[in-house]
Design an enzyme around this catalytic site. Structure first.
Site, PDB file in Angstrom:
ATOM      1  N   SER A   1       0.820  -1.215   0.000  1.00  8.07           N
ATOM      2  CA  SER A   1       0.000   0.000   0.000  1.00  8.07           C
ATOM      3  C   SER A   1       0.857   1.270   0.000  1.00  8.07           C
ATOM      4  CB  SER A   1      -0.971  -0.050   1.192  1.00  8.07           C
ATOM      5  OG  SER A   1      -1.921   0.970   1.101  1.00  8.07           O
TER       6      SER A   1
ATOM      7  N   ASP B   1      -9.214  -5.807  -4.425  1.00 10.00           N
ATOM      8  CA  ASP B   1      -8.628  -4.560  -3.908  1.00 10.00           C
ATOM      9  C   ASP B   1      -9.491  -3.377  -4.338  1.00 10.00           C
ATOM     10  OD1 ASP B   1      -7.040  -2.318  -3.276  1.00 10.00           O
ATOM     11  OD2 ASP B   1      -5.200  -3.439  -3.627  1.00 10.00           O
TER      12      ASP B   1
ATOM     13  N   HIS C   1      -7.457  -5.264  -0.404  1.00 13.98           N
ATOM     14  CA  HIS C   1      -6.277  -4.412  -0.534  1.00 13.98           C
ATOM     15  C   HIS C   1      -5.146  -4.909   0.362  1.00 13.98           C
ATOM     16  CE1 HIS C   1      -3.842  -0.905  -1.153  1.00 13.98           C
ATOM     17  NE2 HIS C   1      -3.907  -0.563   0.113  1.00 13.98           N
TER      18      HIS C   1
END
Length: 185
Positions: free
Chosen positions: A97, A147, A175
């Protein structure tokens, strides 16, 4: 060898990290996402897994997260200073991320300091699309097929633009695919 919580002074910044494994082994540096910290990797068992595979793992709290202080330097400069201070030899950088965005920035800014790259649902991919072909280190891209923060198309862009990269999609993962199914990757 068990994990140790440590700090490193980088100029005016105090960087907290958790270290596992012997220093003479291959170095792996783990970054974290926006809502997580270095401890997440320890709780998932990732540090123990890397140690058991003969790796020297360092999970960092990025500046302003966990036990690390806020810093005025850019995060990529802090990461470079950390690697140089610790004398890490071309580590593999793992970035999920937000940590994936930092890993991309870092790889583009300091290509000689990195030996490999693992990106998990990295955010900000379109910002770097025109530069991605410059990445020459072995790169593994991992994405959750569900995601909703960084679309699967971002993983496809990375795979298309980074020559020789590998791309894995984890079925039924969000995600935070590394949290949903930590043993798969």
């Amino acid at each position: 060898m068990s994990s140790r919580a440590l700090t490193e002074e980088i100029g005016e910044c105090r960087i907290h990290y958790i270290e596992s494994g012997a220093e003479y082994e291959k170095d792996v540096v783990l970054l974290h996402g926006l809502k997580f910290k270095a401890e997440t990797w320890q709780q998932l068992g990732t540090l123990d897994l890397l140690n058991n595979k003969g790796k020297h793992a360092l999970a960092l709290d990025l500046p302003g997260f966990g036990g690390s202080s806020e810093c005025h330097k850019g995060k990529d400069q802090i990461l470079a200073d950390f690697l140089l201070t610790r004398k890490l030899d071309k580590p593999v950088i793992i970035g999920p991320s937000m940590g994936g965005k930092l890993a991309l920035e870092f790889t583009l800014s300091y290509p000689d300091l990195i030996g490999g790259l693992v990106l998990l649902g990295a955010v900000g991919v379109p910002e770097y699309q025109d530069e991605l072909s410059q990445i020459k280190v072995p790169t593994c891209i991992i994405w959750g097929d569900n995601d909703s923060v960084s679309p699967l198309e971002n993983g496809r862009i990375l795979h298309r633009e980074i020559k020789g990269s590998s791309f894995f999609v984890i079925k039924d993962a969000s995600h935070s695919c590394y949290l949903d199914q930590p043993r798969i990757w």
